[in-house]
Design a protein around this motif. Structure first.
Motif, short mmCIF file in Angstrom:
data_model
loop_
_atom_site.label_atom_id
_atom_site.label_comp_id
_atom_site.label_asym_id
_atom_site.label_seq_id
_atom_site.Cartn_x
_atom_site.Cartn_y
_atom_site.Cartn_z
N ILE A 284 0.83 -1.21 0.00
CA ILE A 284 0.00 0.00 0.00
C ILE A 284 0.87 1.26 0.00
O ILE A 284 0.50 2.29 -0.59
N THR A 285 2.05 1.19 0.62
CA THR A 285 2.91 2.38 0.72
C THR A 285 3.27 2.96 -0.65
O THR A 285 3.05 4.16 -0.89
N PRO A 286 3.83 2.18 -1.60
CA PRO A 286 4.14 2.79 -2.90
C PRO A 286 2.89 3.22 -3.67
O PRO A 286 2.95 4.17 -4.47
N LEU A 287 1.77 2.55 -3.42
CA LEU A 287 0.53 2.96 -4.08
C LEU A 287 0.08 4.33 -3.58
O LEU A 287 -0.34 5.19 -4.37
N SER A 288 0.16 4.53 -2.28
CA SER A 288 -0.26 5.82 -1.72
C SER A 288 0.69 6.92 -2.19
O SER A 288 0.25 8.02 -2.53
N ARG A 289 1.99 6.63 -2.22
CA ARG A 289 2.94 7.63 -2.69
C ARG A 289 2.66 8.02 -4.14
O ARG A 289 2.61 9.19 -4.50
N HIS A 290 2.42 7.01 -4.97
CA HIS A 290 2.14 7.29 -6.38
C HIS A 290 0.83 8.06 -6.53
O HIS A 290 0.73 8.99 -7.33
N ALA A 291 -0.19 7.66 -5.75
CA ALA A 291 -1.50 8.29 -5.89
C ALA A 291 -1.47 9.74 -5.44
O ALA A 291 -2.15 10.59 -6.03
N LEU A 292 -0.71 10.03 -4.40
CA LEU A 292 -0.69 11.37 -3.85
C LEU A 292 0.27 12.30 -4.58
O LEU A 292 0.20 13.52 -4.44
N GLN A 293 1.19 11.72 -5.36
CA GLN A 293 2.15 12.54 -6.08
C GLN A 293 1.48 13.43 -7.10
O GLN A 293 0.48 13.06 -7.72
N LEU A 294 2.06 14.61 -7.27
CA LEU A 294 1.57 15.54 -8.28
C LEU A 294 1.76 14.93 -9.66
O LEU A 294 2.84 14.45 -10.00
N LYS A 295 0.71 14.92 -10.45
CA LYS A 295 0.76 14.29 -11.77
C LYS A 295 1.50 15.18 -12.77
O LYS A 295 1.33 16.40 -12.78
N GLU A 296 2.28 14.56 -13.62
CA GLU A 296 3.10 15.31 -14.58
C GLU A 296 2.26 15.90 -15.71
O GLU A 296 1.20 15.37 -16.05
N LEU A 297 2.78 16.98 -16.27
CA LEU A 297 2.21 17.58 -17.48
C LEU A 297 3.29 17.60 -18.56
O LEU A 297 4.47 17.83 -18.25
N GLU A 298 2.90 17.33 -19.80
CA GLU A 298 3.85 17.43 -20.90
C GLU A 298 4.28 18.89 -21.07
O GLU A 298 3.48 19.82 -20.90
N ARG A 299 5.53 19.07 -21.43
CA ARG A 299 6.04 20.44 -21.51
C ARG A 299 5.45 21.23 -22.66
O ARG A 299 5.51 22.47 -22.66
N ASP A 300 4.85 20.53 -23.63
CA ASP A 300 4.22 21.26 -24.73
C ASP A 300 2.73 21.51 -24.47
O ASP A 300 2.00 21.98 -25.34
N HIS A 301 2.28 21.19 -23.26
CA HIS A 301 0.88 21.46 -22.90
C HIS A 301 0.64 22.97 -22.94
O HIS A 301 1.50 23.77 -22.53
N PRO A 302 -0.51 23.44 -23.43
CA PRO A 302 -0.76 24.89 -23.54
C PRO A 302 -0.59 25.65 -22.23
O PRO A 302 -0.06 26.77 -22.22
#
Length: 824
Positions: A284-302
């Motif tokens: 559960i620990t790595p799942l919670s870390r992954h879930a709570l982490q800020l999601k990435e945005l592509e650098r070419d996103h507007p």
């Protein structure tokens, strides 16, 4: 005495066989000739010897040849007899048929009597066609009926039941008609009771409901017949009412939304497992870390491109922004948080320095406090041009694009409480975070994700822990931890549910108990429980799952094995299976259904003889609607030979009108059809679309909702919910598009033997076909008018297949009025 040779003439007979006087005379004259030397005795003897030798030789030769030929012929016959015997001893073949080799006792007189009654009692519009009569009068153990949209299959199925009961004397308790949803069940019951009344039979609601079932309502009594399970509850039907009064809950078993009662059980199991299993906590620990982490945005996103320009300015004011946000959290009593070290840490973002608020040692992740949505959005720092909320949004976007450290961004005080509970090891309220399995469209609470994934795997007829053991993921893929945690949790949940009083079990678990993997359990069932499955009629068979197919086959095998004794003294004998469906309307692959079992019916349901019926007449739509829908779906694999034809006299042919998305224009046209008295279906792909369009059609919605339900002419539904319905005018809002790829579903699809050999992504391939079938279902709801409003492409949908790609240009059944594609 010389032997008589009857073939010689009398003059050549031997002397001893002559009469006495002739013999005396012959001897007298012979003696005289010898005295006169007129007869040379030695020559005669020599000639006699030569003749004997010559005759003997010829006779031997003739006899040899004659005997040899006869011997060869006789010998050949002996050899042939010996060669026909096998030198091997193979075992008898296994009879794998699900049915005895029998025929329905249909005489010409019965057929004539029923046809006469139908012609007399039903209106002209309800008279069956030739193909429908073929379905009604099918006399083979198994029957496959390919019924396209609007083919009148329900009415034909009702007449089939009438044949079995009224004309052949089959008992109602020997039959089961299966529909998939509550709505279709209710509609079929109404048709059945109405038709029986025309024939003078009163069919009570109870008898009708006992006859017309869902698969789930048929399996539940089987399990409840087992010792200790008399009051068993289905998890899918579990709610506060069912716990209080044991009432049958007529819910939709395919609705995966979790209610409060179900969530209490899920959370209680999670808490126990989290407390007792160190391995589960580690997963559960790595799942919670992954879930709570800020999601990435592509650098070419507007958004990234727009905010990159103010990176340096944002960095200069970042420490002041951190202070302002932190003050808001402190005033709300939400900071500091136990388990999070309040430690400012500097990060370099796109060449500039920014800061976080704390660090979580157990997750090895940094924390940034966000702007709670309940705060006043106009709050700002002294002398700042932007609000705190706007400054925070710029910082968040830059972190999403350029920060590669494990970072948890707390969006609200409420989310912080969930993090606090997780960090403190308090799992009584469940995991407290959302998760998104690769291939799913959105994140959901972790336990909801567990339920959805396990249900999909089990619908394919697989055991969850066994399937997980065959999966493979990259070492750093969080889904690897998700599925291992699911394996532990699902087995614990099944045990936890059985420990309840009364015990609880999922429907998939019930079907597995009586599947081909556990045929011995069927031996525990009484004849009375099995008998309703003897003559099984299934509607919408294209949406059946591998799990249910296994249960059907195992049940039919058990019924056959019990033999004639099961049917003694009854009109209904042996067993049969009649399946009605349309592979072009198979649209539930995302929950584990597959049209394979209908498309390969003869292979999947072995029978001594099968009747195949093609219902090609469409009693609903005009030909342009039919041709447009079939043009879209024809690229998907299908049963060969399908081509629908509009029934009756040709009317006005109107093309399917395709438009760019314009909610105001759509609302105007919808209101016009409503004023003209038309029935209307508005079908949408996303719930948000319904809300958007309702802003424009509020006057129609208000006017229609004031009418009694039966009199309402506007229905707003998803594409999936519209099956079986029709309307004068249909408005399709949104495209049908395959947007994601699902690594885990591709793996379990292969385990279940679905998809083509060698296809690395069989589930995704099936979904690309399914979007075409979904568009087919939407279009074929229309009787006269069909309007399709298609969205423009966004970043998510680029290069992903969609149904609108199949819209034909220059065809009379489409009028493509989109900008740049005007075709009428």
């Amino acid at each position: 005495m010389p032997r008589h040779i009857p073939d010689l003439p009398s003059e050549l007979l031997p002397l001893a066989e002559m009469p006495l006087l002739k013999r005396l005379a012959a001897r007298f004259f012979g003696h005289g000739l010898n005295r006169l030397r007129a007869q040379h005795r030695a020559s005669w003897l020599h000639g006699q010897a030569d003749g004997f030798r010559s005759g003997h030789s010829a006779g031997v030769d003739y006899g040899y040849q004659e005997g040899r030929l006869e011997g060869i012929e006789e010998g050949r016959q002996v050899l042939l007899i010996r060669d026909s015997r096998s030198t091997e001893h193979p075992a008898p073949r296994i009879d794998e048929n699900l049915f005895d080799d029998w025929r329905l006792p249909l005489s010409a007189d019965i057929k004539k009597r029923m046809k006469t009654d139908v012609a007399r009692l039903l209106p002209e519009s309800a008279q069956p066609g030739a193909a429908q009569w073929k379905m009604i009068f099918s006399d083979t153990p198994s029957t496959s009926v390919i019924a396209g949209a609007g083919a009148g299959k329900s009415t034909t199925l009702v007449l089939r039941i009438l044949l079995l009961t009224h004309y052949l004397g089959f008992e109602l308790d020997s039959l089961t008609v299966v529909t998939f949803t509550r709505e279709s069940r209710k509609d079929f019951i109404n048709k059945l009771t109405g038709l029986f009344a025309v024939w003078g039979h009163t069919l009570s609601q109870k008898d009708a409901r006992d006859l017309v079932r869902t698969f789930h309502s048929r399996i539940l009594p089987m399990v409840r017949s087992l010792p200790g399970f008399e009051r068993l509850q289905a998890f899918e039907n579990l709610n506060a009412r069912s716990l209080l009064d044991d009432a049958e809950v007529d819910s939709n078993p395919f609705d995966l939304r979790i209610n409060d009662t179900q969530r209490q059980q899920l959370n209680a199991c999670f808490h126990r497992l989290f407390t007792q299993s160190e391995r589960f906590r580690e997963l559960i620990t790595p799942l919670s870390r992954h879930a709570l982490q800020l999601k990435e945005l592509e650098r070419d996103h507007p958004d990234v491109q727009k905010r990159m320009a103010v990176t340096e300015l944002a960095a200069k004011r970042d420490e002041e922004l951190c202070d302002a946000v932190e003050d808001l959290w402190i005033r709300a009593g939400a900071w500091p948080i136990k388990g999070i070290e309040p430690s400012r840490q500097a990060f370099e973002i796109n060449g500039s320095t920014f800061h976080c608020h704390g660090y979580i040692p157990t997750l090895d992740a940094w924390v940034v406090l966000g702007f709670d949505p309940r705060e006043n959005p106009q709050v700002s720092r002294p002398n700042a041009k932007l609000t705190v909320r706007a400054e925070w949004a710029v910082k968040r976007t830059l972190f999403q694009a350029f920060c590669r450290k494990p970072l948890i961004w707390l969006d609200s005080y409420e989310s912080a409480k969930r993090v606090l509970a997780t960090l403190a090891g308090d799992a009584s309220a469940g995991p407290g975070f959302d998760y998104k399995v690769k291939g799913e469209l959105a994140s959901a609470p972790l336990l909801d994700c567990f339920v959805a994934a396990a249900s999909f795997i089990e619908n394919l007829g697989l055991d969850v822990p066994a399937a997980v053991g065959q999966m493979s993921f990259a070492k750093d893929d969080p889904d690897r931890f998700f599925f291992q945690a699911l394996s532990l949790y699902w087995r614990a949940l099944e045990d936890h549910l059985l420990d309840q009083s009364p015990p609880v079990m999922t429907y998939n678990r019930m079907f597995a108990l009586f599947s081909e993997h556990s045929p011995e359990n069927l031996k525990l069932l009484s004849d009375e429980l099995l008998r309703p499955m003897s003559h099984l009629m299934i509607d919408e068979f294209q949406d059946v799952s591998p799990q249910i197919v296994s249960w059907i086959r195992a049940t039919l095998m058990e019924i056959r094995s019990r033999g004639p004794a099961m049917h003694v003294g009854r009109g209904a004998q042996r067993s049969s299976l009649l399946c009605v469906g349309d592979d072009w309307q198979s649209i539930y692959g995302w929950r584990g259904s597959s049209p394979k079992y209908f498309m390969e019916f003869n292979k999947e349901f072995a029978s001594p003889s099968t009747t195949r019926v093609m219902l090609s007449e469409n009693y609903r739509s005009h030909q342009h609607i039919i041709d447009a829908a079939e043009h879209i779906v024809r690229a998907a694999p299908a049963i060969p030979g399908k081509k629908a034809k509009a029934s009756g006299e040709p009317g006005e042919l109107l093309p399917v009108n395709v438009h760019d998305r314009d909610d105001a224009a759509m609302a105007k046209r919808l209101a016009e059809h409503y004023r003209n008295g038309d029935s209307i279906l508005m079908l949408y792909r996303k719930g948000s679309d319904k809300s958007l369009i309702e802003e424009h059609i509020s006057s129609v919605v208000n006017a229609d909702s004031s009418l009694p339900f039966e009199a309402r002419r506007l229905k707003q539904l998803t594409y999936h919910s519209a099956k079986g319905l029709q309307a004068d005018a249909v408005f399709l809002l949104g495209d049908c598009q395959h947007l994601t790829r699902s690594p885990y579903k591709n793996q379990v699809y292969r385990m279940a033997g679905l998809g083509k050999d060698g296809d690395a992504e069989p589930y995704d391939s099936a979904q690309k076909d399914e979007i075409l079938r979904l568009a087919y279902v939407g279009i074929t709801r229309a009787v006269k008018h069909c309007y399709w409003y298609v969205d423009g492409q966004d970043n998510q949908s680029v290069n992903m297949p969609k149904a609108s790609d199949r819209i034909a240009q220059g065809k009379p059944f489409f009028a493509d009025r989109r900008a740049g594609k005007l075709s009428v």
